[in-house]
Write an enzyme that holds these catalytic residues in place. Sequence first.
Site, mmCIF file in Angstrom:
data_model
loop_
_atom_site.group_PDB
_atom_site.id
_atom_site.type_symbol
_atom_site.label_atom_id
_atom_site.label_comp_id
_atom_site.label_asym_id
_atom_site.label_seq_id
_atom_site.Cartn_x
_atom_site.Cartn_y
_atom_site.Cartn_z
ATOM 1 C CG PHE A 1 -10.977 10.279 -4.991
ATOM 2 C CD1 PHE A 1 -10.972 11.614 -4.628
ATOM 3 C CD2 PHE A 1 -11.514 9.349 -4.106
ATOM 4 C CE1 PHE A 1 -11.490 12.022 -3.404
ATOM 5 C CE2 PHE A 1 -12.035 9.744 -2.887
ATOM 6 C CZ PHE A 1 -12.022 11.090 -2.539
ATOM 7 C CD1 TRP A 2 -6.065 6.498 -1.268
ATOM 8 C CD2 TRP A 2 -4.247 7.788 -1.097
ATOM 9 N NE1 TRP A 2 -5.258 5.934 -0.320
ATOM 10 C CE2 TRP A 2 -4.129 6.698 -0.195
ATOM 11 C CE3 TRP A 2 -3.216 8.713 -1.183
ATOM 12 C CZ2 TRP A 2 -3.022 6.545 0.640
ATOM 13 C CZ3 TRP A 2 -2.111 8.555 -0.360
ATOM 14 C CH2 TRP A 2 -2.003 7.479 0.542
ATOM 15 C CE LYS B 1 -16.453 -3.800 2.572
ATOM 16 N NZ LYS B 1 -15.111 -4.013 1.993
ATOM 17 C CE1 TYR C 1 -4.209 1.451 -0.023
ATOM 18 C CE2 TYR C 1 -3.418 2.812 1.779
ATOM 19 C CZ TYR C 1 -4.364 2.544 0.817
ATOM 20 O OH TYR C 1 -5.456 3.363 0.677
#
Length: 370
Positions: free
Chosen positions: A295-296, A365, A79
């Site tokens: 976009f983050w 999820k 990451y």
Amino acid sequence: MQRAAARALRGARTLPVRARSAGTGPPPRGLLYERHGEPPAVVQLKDLEVAELGDSDVHVKMLAAPINPADINMIQGTYATLPPLPAVGGNEGVGEVLEVGRRVTALKPGDRVIPAVNGLGTWRTRGVFPQETLLKVPSDIPVPCAATLSVNPCTAFRMLADFESLAPGDSVIQNAANSGVGQAVIQIAKASGIKTINVVRDRADLPKLVERLMALGADHVVTEEMLRKPEMKDIFKSIPKPRLALNCVGGKSTTEMLRHLQPKGTMVTYGGMAKQPVMVPVSAFIFRDVRLRGFWMSQWRKDHAQGEPRLRRDGMDRDSVTSMMDALFQLIRRGQLSAPACTQVPLQDYKAALENSMKPFTSSKQILLL
């Protein structure tokens, strides 16, 4: 805020017991990793020690925390930002305030909170965090919604709001539509009168998935293969071509989705599940003047952190955080935004949860019950 976030990352380590609150109840436990690697192999359930409760700190009992792709990538070491090791996993979740430092005025025992920054290490039963790294959540927000609120719905909200001025009747196209972000996009767009074209991968249970996404408010659900077929023209007989495309996959999926974007439209990339580059035909730039953006959510939070200077670049300021959260709370209260399809898993069964979260074609999820 950035200094507070750094403190929070350091707080993910096992620290000496100096806190006034550390003596209450059994010792906290958490999912710790001491090296990077595949999560089922490197993550361990261990007793943790609670850091000292400072004057501006908050002692939190975690209630539930999901396993997101970014969590997996952090543990793997791939990451963009990584906490110092050893670290407690988890970037998202909801907890209940047990105790606050003497300078904390915005929170009190009994309040519910979610992370305001990345890297808090939410896969734990209890923890001490700087007050600046937490956001208060109203008690009437259901636990599964609150636990999954700070990443995916916020990402969906910002992408729908910040790149194109969409009005009721406009359309958006997105891939990975069954992801957490994708499900939030469908619901937020539906509440705003915006049509969605939702792209998913073909699979054995496709009819069941289509039915579930349509129940959330999807207008059209298509497979990646269908993007290349003439039948796509039928969709645009009833709705306009999209001005906004949301890309979480990359590779061919992105190229095919881009073909249906209006001239001068915008494609926003926020993920790369296929681990392939974004390929764009030259003609899309020259003849249709499409715009490619990225976009983050973590960077957006840094840019709009409370106490930071107002940033005029995108016309927003730090007040956007409050207005965004209030809007999401209202959607949840009105039944227009629900938690993603999820499987609740006891903390001790974390290995199975990690393995299930990494399986292909996963639509549910995994949420750890803490």
